[in-house]
Design an enzyme around this catalytic site. Sequence first.
Site, mmCIF file in Angstrom:
data_model
loop_
_atom_site.group_PDB
_atom_site.id
_atom_site.type_symbol
_atom_site.label_atom_id
_atom_site.label_comp_id
_atom_site.label_asym_id
_atom_site.label_seq_id
_atom_site.Cartn_x
_atom_site.Cartn_y
_atom_site.Cartn_z
ATOM 1 N N ASN A 176 0.811 -1.225 0.000
ATOM 2 C CA ASN A 176 0.000 0.000 0.000
ATOM 3 C C ASN A 176 0.849 1.283 0.000
ATOM 4 O OD1 ASN A 176 0.956 0.130 2.573
ATOM 5 N ND2 ASN A 176 -1.022 0.013 3.603
ATOM 6 N N LYS A 177 2.142 1.164 -0.205
ATOM 7 C CA LYS A 177 3.001 2.348 -0.165
ATOM 8 C C LYS A 177 3.116 3.014 -1.551
ATOM 9 C CE LYS A 177 3.854 2.104 4.272
ATOM 10 N NZ LYS A 177 3.651 0.849 4.902
#
Length: 372
Positions: A176-177
């Site tokens: 999710n970065k």
Amino acid sequence: MISLSAPILGDEEKQALCEVIDSGWLTMGDRVEAFEKAFAAIHGVADAVAVNSCTAALHLSLKALGIGPGDEVLVPSLTFVATVNAVLYVGASPVFVDIEAIDIPHISIDDAKSKMTSKTKAVIVMHYGGYLVDLKAWRAFTDVSGILLLEDAAHAPAVGSVGRMSDAASFSFFSNKNMSTAEGGMVLATDKSVLESTRRLRAHGMSTDTLTRHRGHAYSYDVTLLGYNYRMDELRAAMGLVQLPRLHTWNNKRIELSNFYRHLLSLHTPEVIVPFNEKHQTAAHLLPILLPAGKNRLKIIDYLRKEGIQSSIHYPPIHHFSFFKEKYPCIILQKTEVFCQRELTLPLHPSMTESDVNRIVLTLNNSFHYKS
Ligand SMILES: *Cc1c(COP(=O)(O)O)cnc(C)c1O
């Protein structure tokens, strides 16, 4: 459904992964080295050490900098739990520091000063939501106080002077970065010897790595310290090499979307506070807002979900988790408590459009007036 975050993946990643499989060399090879060099270059430094997560990066950088039992490390409570877990891994004690203000939710220098003791050895700052802390001010403070400065830069790759002013910076490539290798992390450090120690700690404390031995430069190895297996593999590095060149474009898209959010939120929901401002240097990892005091956050999250919009909370403060409450009872961080009660994170990722943002802000506004 508009999801909170979404990695951008496609044919280039697939091809890169296939090439690794065809090569027959799966870990700690040329691609890991190339990814380290490229990641260092995009940050304007000479070298970097790739590891298998940001958590490992935090752990090893504390270790490489000599932080251990008896030492105190200043940390925010408004962060992901890994920031503080890493301090416990090395046997040091975290000391929780409040945020500056609810619209500047960064670890506060003033509160940090008030919590310094003779045992304080380091501070870990976290670039909340991708918005950079004032690294110059922190460097000045840590230099005067004689303590180390570490960055948890999981939210803020490739922005401003991230990784260049601290003693060590840790990055994440979790899915999710801002860029992803599925799982993965990186350490930047200004001192070469810190990177050398990190490299050795990453692979069992061995004095040479597999690639060097394979190339015939070394025939044996020694073990000089207690190491770990925190290696990155070639598949992840190959993905990283494909993702990295697109990072600036993605960060810029995130910033544009954030600015559009700010504009629409001020028009439609002026009672909402959006932390920081348009001019703040950022990788725009998150779009955090503060709901008006007294609003029922869970009902709003529920309403948004029913309308096809995912939202979340960044973060429940660490000192509220039962594991930490038991270890460190009676901690009060007034501004952090208020921020964490009212914070809501809205979707933000580069494949979103302005019309998505529009729909989200209008739905948020409807949720405020919805009576169930
Ligand atoms: C994601 C994250 C981490 C942990 O990263 P991993 O790569 O999953 O270990 C640490 N700190 C912050 C602030 C994060 O957002």
